[in-house]
Write an enzyme that holds these catalytic residues in place. Sequence first.
Site, short mmCIF file in Angstrom:
data_model
loop_
_atom_site.label_atom_id
_atom_site.label_comp_id
_atom_site.label_asym_id
_atom_site.label_seq_id
_atom_site.Cartn_x
_atom_site.Cartn_y
_atom_site.Cartn_z
N THR A 178 10.95 1.48 0.35
CA THR A 178 11.77 2.24 -0.60
C THR A 178 11.15 3.59 -0.94
O THR A 178 11.80 4.44 -1.54
CB THR A 178 11.94 1.45 -1.92
OG1 THR A 178 10.64 1.20 -2.50
CG2 THR A 178 12.63 0.12 -1.65
N CYS A 194 4.68 1.35 -7.99
CA CYS A 194 4.93 0.71 -9.27
C CYS A 194 3.64 0.23 -9.92
O CYS A 194 2.60 0.10 -9.27
CB CYS A 194 5.83 -0.52 -9.09
SG CYS A 194 7.40 -0.19 -8.29
N CYS A 197 5.52 -4.25 -12.97
CA CYS A 197 6.90 -3.78 -12.83
C CYS A 197 7.87 -4.96 -12.79
O CYS A 197 7.69 -5.90 -12.00
CB CYS A 197 7.06 -2.94 -11.58
SG CYS A 197 8.73 -2.23 -11.40
N ARG A 233 12.47 -6.70 -8.72
CA ARG A 233 12.33 -7.80 -7.79
C ARG A 233 11.16 -7.53 -6.82
O ARG A 233 10.96 -6.41 -6.37
CB ARG A 233 13.61 -7.98 -6.99
CG ARG A 233 13.55 -9.14 -6.00
CD ARG A 233 14.73 -9.14 -5.05
NE ARG A 233 16.00 -9.17 -5.77
CZ ARG A 233 17.18 -9.16 -5.15
NH1 ARG A 233 17.23 -9.08 -3.83
NH2 ARG A 233 18.29 -9.19 -5.86
N CYS A 251 8.05 4.93 -9.61
CA CYS A 251 9.18 4.10 -10.01
C CYS A 251 9.68 4.56 -11.38
O CYS A 251 8.89 4.72 -12.31
CB CYS A 251 8.74 2.64 -10.07
SG CYS A 251 9.96 1.51 -10.77
N CYS A 267 9.29 1.39 -14.24
CA CYS A 267 8.02 1.05 -14.90
C CYS A 267 7.15 2.27 -15.16
O CYS A 267 6.11 2.16 -15.84
CB CYS A 267 7.24 0.01 -14.10
SG CYS A 267 6.64 0.61 -12.49
#
Length: 359
Positions: free
Chosen positions: A47, A51, A55, A58, A82, A85
């Site tokens: 992605t 994080c 976080c 998922r 991210c 978070c």
Amino acid sequence: MSETPDTISMTDGPLTDGQLTDDRRWRIALAKDRRFDGVFVTGVHSTGIYCRPSCPARAPKRENVRFYADPAAAEAAGLRACKRCAPDQHSREEQAVLHALAAMKEAEDSLSLDRLGALTDYSPTHFQRIFTRAVGLSPAAYQRALRRERAEEALAGGTSVTGAIYEAGYTSPSRFYDDRKDSGMTASDWKDGGRGRTVHWATVDTTLGTMLVAATERGVCCLSFGEGEAELQARFPHAELAEGGEEFRRLFEQVAAAVEAPHSAAAADIPLDVKGTAFQQRVWQALRAIPPGETRSYGQLAAALGNPKASRAVGGANGANNIAVLIPCHRVIAVDGGLGGYAYGSEIKAELLRREKGG
């Protein structure tokens, strides 16, 4: 029985735990353990984001994950923070610690635990716990170190000893001297650059090359490689140098043994006489807390001291260390895992690390 995320302990606090393999980091991320926020970040390359360990998103597939020491390292690898978070922003607890640090530095007198709790909207006991976990010192110990640093800066600037003591916020000279009981240099020593002190020294042949070791009556004050009397005099320009006599022979033998076997616990028992600012001494203490066989980056060391942005200052304190091996600055490596620099050459650094790992 295999280790599960909820059995991972932090016996030395979240910022100094040296047992974090990638396997453990993965289990911490699966457990969403907030205790490790700030210790590392999780990069998800499918992605393109990174994080906090906690976080709530998922869990990604393991094959898409890499771990990084800090946000800067993750961003250097092309990842972005991210938004859920916000790993590049401070948590509420981190903000509280930073707010308290700023307040302590601005205050003329020490701030009580009750006052610090009120400033940060935490109970005094909870604030003490999160502050000590982040900084490595209790609020009271940190403020004592801060006063010492102010006094030492004033002394270095030419202020009289008494003037420097009161200027730093001490209510009496006795409080200053009580704070410095664990430091080799007295206030007058600091102001005069060691004038009136005697430094005993010797050169010793080791498997790493010729080693210079020097000590005062209080403990070892210098350990270096490839240096001699001229370099020692440059380090201590106002001290009287004397070749080590029989009374120092046993100490120098202990030092040589610790250099030959840096993985042993013997080095911890050798007395040191160190000269440095309060910040430098905190860095040196953090270096000695790194277990043999383990390493840290400058960023990790700065985070352990409660200031992740202080990597440059940590590097400066590392470079100011006069006592190689016993204050193990060789355990600090580059963020990419490379050896990084070392005052006595990369070969000696690599060999010390190899010996500490039992290689």
